[in-house]
Design a protein around this motif. Structure first.
Motif, short mmCIF file in Angstrom:
data_model
loop_
_atom_site.label_atom_id
_atom_site.label_comp_id
_atom_site.label_asym_id
_atom_site.label_seq_id
_atom_site.Cartn_x
_atom_site.Cartn_y
_atom_site.Cartn_z
N UNK A 57 -42.51 9.10 -65.04
CA UNK A 57 -42.90 9.93 -63.90
C UNK A 57 -43.41 11.29 -64.39
N UNK A 58 -42.76 11.86 -65.41
CA UNK A 58 -43.23 13.15 -65.97
C UNK A 58 -44.64 13.01 -66.51
N UNK A 59 -44.91 11.91 -67.21
CA UNK A 59 -46.25 11.70 -67.78
C UNK A 59 -47.28 11.57 -66.66
N UNK A 60 -46.89 10.95 -65.56
CA UNK A 60 -47.79 10.78 -64.42
C UNK A 60 -48.13 12.15 -63.82
N UNK A 61 -47.10 12.98 -63.73
CA UNK A 61 -47.30 14.33 -63.19
C UNK A 61 -48.21 15.13 -64.10
N UNK A 62 -47.94 15.05 -65.39
CA UNK A 62 -48.73 15.79 -66.38
C UNK A 62 -50.19 15.35 -66.39
N UNK A 63 -50.42 14.08 -66.11
CA UNK A 63 -51.79 13.57 -66.10
C UNK A 63 -52.56 14.05 -64.87
N UNK A 64 -51.87 14.68 -63.93
CA UNK A 64 -52.56 15.28 -62.79
C UNK A 64 -52.56 14.46 -61.51
N UNK A 65 -51.75 13.43 -61.45
CA UNK A 65 -51.68 12.64 -60.21
C UNK A 65 -50.85 13.38 -59.16
N UNK A 66 -51.29 13.29 -57.91
CA UNK A 66 -50.57 13.93 -56.81
C UNK A 66 -49.65 12.95 -56.08
N UNK A 67 -50.00 11.67 -56.16
CA UNK A 67 -49.27 10.63 -55.43
C UNK A 67 -49.17 9.42 -56.34
#
Ligand SMILES: [Zn+2]
Length: 337
Positions: free
Chosen positions: A284-294
């Motif tokens: 989830x952290x990697x997803x956030x870091x990659x710039x995804x909002x949802x």
């Protein structure tokens, strides 16, 4: 077991026709939800079996949409990020050709829109199939021959008759092997299996509606017709098994490539598989870091934080039976667990 199901099904039917399940839904049932679909096929091209419940006939899909519209609010996919929106959203994973040829026209007949989750490496032809489909197709093709698998370190040959249960079980065993060994390079393993058996690592003969991907022109056309596109990672591997660098590749590169092809920003991710077996807090952290909002999972309940990056989804079995479908959407069915 059969008796238990009989009692449950009778109860669901009675609840539906007496209005009890509608009452449950009105009082405490699910007010927001995301439904996940994969493939919608004519009955003639439905694969011989479906371990993962990802294929539904066009007729059943049509009936499910009619049912959803009658009993619930199905919202335009543009409202997905609105936390106040009360109703259901539709999503479609993997980007197979049937999405364009069969599924989208049925959606549009009902004046509905959906989010389509796409793996750019597949669209660009960098890999012949999603690994699970590839293994299934290879095994199907190998029926009646001896072949070798990593399950016993390629020591003893396997042999499969035309028994579909056999094919089903062996595909499932291979998936289990991959999860047990937390294999990062799943496509390397598929390539290795091909090598050990003298099979070419190329597309296996198949039904194009089920196993061929949409092309970029078709994907762009979906967006013009009111649908939306999400990243489904580059190659549909298990994110949790990947190094930080590989996770970044799957998440950042897919976003970039989609944005370039669509000439628009893409900030929704649909996790491949999407259960706790594939996603942890580091993912989830990697997803956030990659710039995804949802980001959307494929389970109802989980223990992860960051709610907007771990939105739950649910799927229907391939049935058109209204009491059963109603119990799934309202959440009523889960009382029977
Ligand atoms: Zn998928």
């Amino acid at each position: 077991m059969a008796f238990k199901h009989f009692v449950r099904d009778s109860w669901l039917t009675a609840s539906y026709y007496t209005g009890l399940s509608q009452l449950y839904h009105a009082l405490i049932g699910r007010k927001q939800g995301v439904v996940s679909y994969h493939n919608v096929l004519p009955i003639s091209t439905l694969p011989p079996f479906d371990t993962y419940n990802v294929d539904v006939t066009a007729a059943v899909f049509d009936k499910q949409l009619t049912f959803l519209k009658k009993h619930f609010r199905v919202l335009p996919i543009q409202e997905l990020e609105n936390p106040q929106a009360q109703g259901l959203f539709l999503t479609v994973d993997d980007g197979m050709l049937n999405n364009y040829e069969i599924l989208a026209p049925i959606l549009e007949k009902h004046q509905l829109s959906a989010l389509f989750a796409i793996c750019p490496a597949m669209i660009d032809g960098e890999l012949p199939h999603i690994w699970r489909d590839h293994l299934f197709l290879l095994l199907q093709q190998a029926q009646g021959q001896d072949f070798f698998l990593p399950l016993n370190q390629y020591q003893q040959p396997f042999y499969m008759t035309q028994d579909l249960r056999n094919l089903n079980n062996l595909t499932r065993e291979l998936k289990k092997y991959i999860y047990q060994h937390q294999i990062e390079d799943i496509y390397g393993l598929v390539r290795e299996i091909c090598g050990k058996n003298g099979w070419g690592y190329t597309q296996v003969m198949h039904d194009p509606l089920r196993y061929q991907f949409m092309n970029w022109g078709q994907i762009r056309d979906l967006t013009k017709r009111g649908h939306r596109i999400a990243s489904h990672t580059m190659t549909h591997r298990v994110l949790k098994f990947l190094s930080e660098e590989q996770k970044r590749y799957e998440l950042v590169e897919s976003k970039k490539r989609l944005e370039k092809q669509l000439n628009a920003s893409v900030d929704i991710l649909v996790y491949p598989y999407g259960s706790m077996a594939e996603i942890d807090d580091a993912t989830v952290s990697a997803v956030k870091e990659a710039g995804y909002q949802t980001a959307l999972m494929n389970v109802q309940h989980h223990s992860l934080s960051t709610p907007h990056l771990t939105l739950p989804r649910f799927a229907f079995p391939p049935i058109a039976d209204a009491p059963h479908l109603h119990a799934i959407v309202s959440g009523y069915k889960f009382l029977f667990r």
